[in-house]
Design an enzyme around this catalytic site. Structure first.
Site, PDB file in Angstrom:
ATOM      1  N   GLN A 258       0.827  -1.205   0.000  1.00 29.09           N
ATOM      2  CA  GLN A 258       0.000   0.000   0.000  1.00 29.09           C
ATOM      3  C   GLN A 258       0.860   1.253   0.000  1.00 29.09           C
ATOM      4  O   GLN A 258       0.585   2.213  -0.713  1.00 29.09           O
ATOM      5  CB  GLN A 258      -0.907  -0.008   1.225  1.00 29.09           C
ATOM      6  N   HIS A 261       2.119   2.900  -3.232  1.00 30.46           N
ATOM      7  CA  HIS A 261       1.298   3.817  -4.039  1.00 30.46           C
ATOM      8  C   HIS A 261       1.785   5.253  -3.926  1.00 30.46           C
ATOM      9  O   HIS A 261       1.457   6.086  -4.773  1.00 30.46           O
ATOM     10  CB  HIS A 261      -0.168   3.744  -3.610  1.00 30.46           C
ATOM     11  N   GLU A 326     -10.738   1.668   2.396  1.00 28.64           N
ATOM     12  CA  GLU A 326     -10.926   1.202   1.022  1.00 28.64           C
ATOM     13  C   GLU A 326     -10.784  -0.322   0.974  1.00 28.64           C
ATOM     14  O   GLU A 326     -11.647  -1.029   0.454  1.00 28.64           O
ATOM     15  CB  GLU A 326      -9.879   1.853   0.119  1.00 28.64           C
ATOM     16  N   HIS A 327      -9.676  -0.828   1.507  1.00 31.60           N
ATOM     17  CA  HIS A 327      -9.428  -2.270   1.598  1.00 31.60           C
ATOM     18  C   HIS A 327      -9.303  -2.659   3.066  1.00 31.60           C
ATOM     19  O   HIS A 327      -8.625  -1.967   3.827  1.00 31.60           O
ATOM     20  CB  HIS A 327      -8.109  -2.654   0.910  1.00 31.60           C
ATOM     21  N   ASP A 360      -6.386  -6.018  -6.481  1.00 30.56           N
ATOM     22  CA  ASP A 360      -5.974  -4.883  -7.312  1.00 30.56           C
ATOM     23  C   ASP A 360      -5.915  -5.244  -8.789  1.00 30.56           C
ATOM     24  O   ASP A 360      -6.225  -4.412  -9.648  1.00 30.56           O
ATOM     25  CB  ASP A 360      -4.586  -4.391  -6.881  1.00 30.56           C
ATOM     26  N   HIS A 419     -55.294  15.480  -9.887  1.00 28.83           N
ATOM     27  CA  HIS A 419     -54.698  14.138  -9.811  1.00 28.83           C
ATOM     28  C   HIS A 419     -55.795  13.079  -9.651  1.00 28.83           C
ATOM     29  O   HIS A 419     -55.815  12.066 -10.351  1.00 28.83           O
ATOM     30  CB  HIS A 419     -53.729  14.049  -8.626  1.00 28.83           C
TER      31      HIS A 419
END
Length: 428
Positions: A258, A261, A326-327, A360, A419
């Protein structure tokens, strides 16, 4: 790396700080607002100036688009093993998407009306694929290939180019292989604005997909309403929740993957086992020393990585829900007890042998997931996001008559006599 233990005096405050909400800074909001205004007012001219300013590329209206023929040539030039890997990923992603596609259905309600839903793909969507420090070939597949599986006829992709106007050839090939029908070499919030509002060269889309930095995410937020957006996926992140059954080498490897990144990505580890925390810390140092992106990894570890000792896995699960990662990697002998407690993770990887990297690149579900706490409100990218839902209603004369009394009551309550009359006139 920041180490937090439940025995520390600041543990409660540190835990509260992990309760996140996805929110842009005032500076980011102001910059993006200015970019969108400029694109709306000046179109291509603004897009070209902003591309020169932010990416250093000197483009013209004629060179904004990458010819599809060039992307086809990039496919032909792929190494066989690279193409095979891309094709394997695409197959898994599209098979998963096809399984979760929403299908038309109908039923009869208690008054005898036929009601149901039909689903159509959006006609023209925009997909943002980040550039930056790595060519995100996997992101191309896990966005564009899903749009193609949904049957979207026009799939527009924007991805930033280098100073010479080039886009990585592997990325270019992946975009076309996945199904892109238009490719533009522009990035940042200006690319989102161009797809949302249109320029002389880029026709506007109806919905925008894909991850990006804080400026890209904020541009999607500000464009919402003019176009639809998928979710708010920003810089990547992982959280690991584990007990003594976990392998510390595996956890460290996921944290380091991670950190690779780079800027703004984040990683965290929670455990109820003090010995495991120390073992993971040692493994991070040992494995990290062998990686190629030393400066980048070290920067993320120092600024954006934390290890936390919690009193119980149940409390760890609550912190996970507040953080909304996220994960999430969940490794525990008590999976049947802890897994049901997790409510806000974008994707969950279960057990020692489920590395996030497989998600991923290959597993099947899209890796485009909510970040920064947005998982409290948004799911990950799914094929149904590329479908437009339309409800259908058909009444026979008899069903209309059976509906009349209820409609008349609602009409009286709301003071909308026309209506009620629109039903009554059909029920005589």
């Amino acid at each position: 790396m920041r180490i937090i233990r439940y025995t520390d005096a600041e543990y409660a405050n540190e835990s509260r700080r992990l309760d996140r909400r996805a929110e842009a800074s005032d500076r980011v909001r102001e910059v993006v607002s200015s970019v969108i205004k400029d694109i709306r007012e000046r179109g291509d001219a603004a897009l070209l100036e902003l591309t020169k300013k932010f990416d250093g590329a000197d483009l013209t209206p004629d060179t904004l688009a990458i010819p599809i023929a060039d992307a086809e040539l990039a496919i032909d030039a792929l190494e066989p093993r690279v193409r095979e890997a891309m094709e394997a990923s695409k197959r898994n992603v599209q098979t998963f998407a096809q399984q979760s596609m929403r299908k038309a259905w109908s039923m009869t309600n208690e008054q005898g009306a036929e009601v149901g839903e039909v689903f159509h793909p959006f006609e023209r969507v925009g997909v943002y694929v980040p550039g930056g420090t790595a060519p995100l070939v996997s992101t191309a597949i896990m966005t564009v290939a899903i749009a193609a599986a949904a049957g979207v006829p026009e799939i527009v992709v924007c991805s930033p180019c280098g100073k010479e106007g080039q886009v990585n050839p592997n990325l270019l090939a992946a975009l076309r292989l996945a199904g892109a029908t238009e490719i533009y070499r522009v990035g940042g919030s200006q690319a989102i604005a161009a797809m949302a509002f249109g320029t002389e060269t880029i026709k506007p889309v109806t919905k925008i997909f894909g991850p990006g930095n804080s400026y890209v995410v904020e541009a999607k937020r500000q464009a919402f309403g003019v176009v639809s957006v998928d979710l708010l996926p920003g810089p990547s992140e992982v959280l690991v929740l584990a007990d003594k059954s976990a392998n510390p080498a595996f956890i460290a490897a996921d944290l380091l993957a991670q950190a690779e990144h780079g800027k703004d990505s984040g990683a965290g580890f929670l455990t109820d086992d003090a010995a495991l925390l120390e073992a993971v810390l040692k493994e991070v140092e040992t494995q990290g020393a062998k990686l190629s992106r030393q400066d980048m990894v070290r920067s993320v570890l120092d600024k954006e990585c934390f290890l936390m000792l919690v009193p119980t896995l149940e409390e760890g699960a609550e912190i996970v829900n507040n953080y909304a990662p996220e994960h999430l990697s969940l490794i525990t002998e008590r999976e049947q007890d802890i897994l049901p407690l997790i409510r806000t993770a974008g994707a969950i990887f279960l057990g020692n042998y489920s590395p996030v990297a497989v998600g991923d690149f290959l597993a099947g579900p899209s890796h485009t997931l909510p970040t920064g706490g947005a998982g409290k409100s948004f799911p990950g990218l799914t094929v149904d996001m590329f479908q437009r839902r339309t409800s259908m209603v058909r009444l026979s004369k008899e069903a209309c008559a059976k509906s009349e009394s209820v409609v008349r009551i609602f009409s009286e309550i709301e003071g909308l006599d026309a209506h009620g009359n629109s039903v009554s006139v059909r029920s005589i």
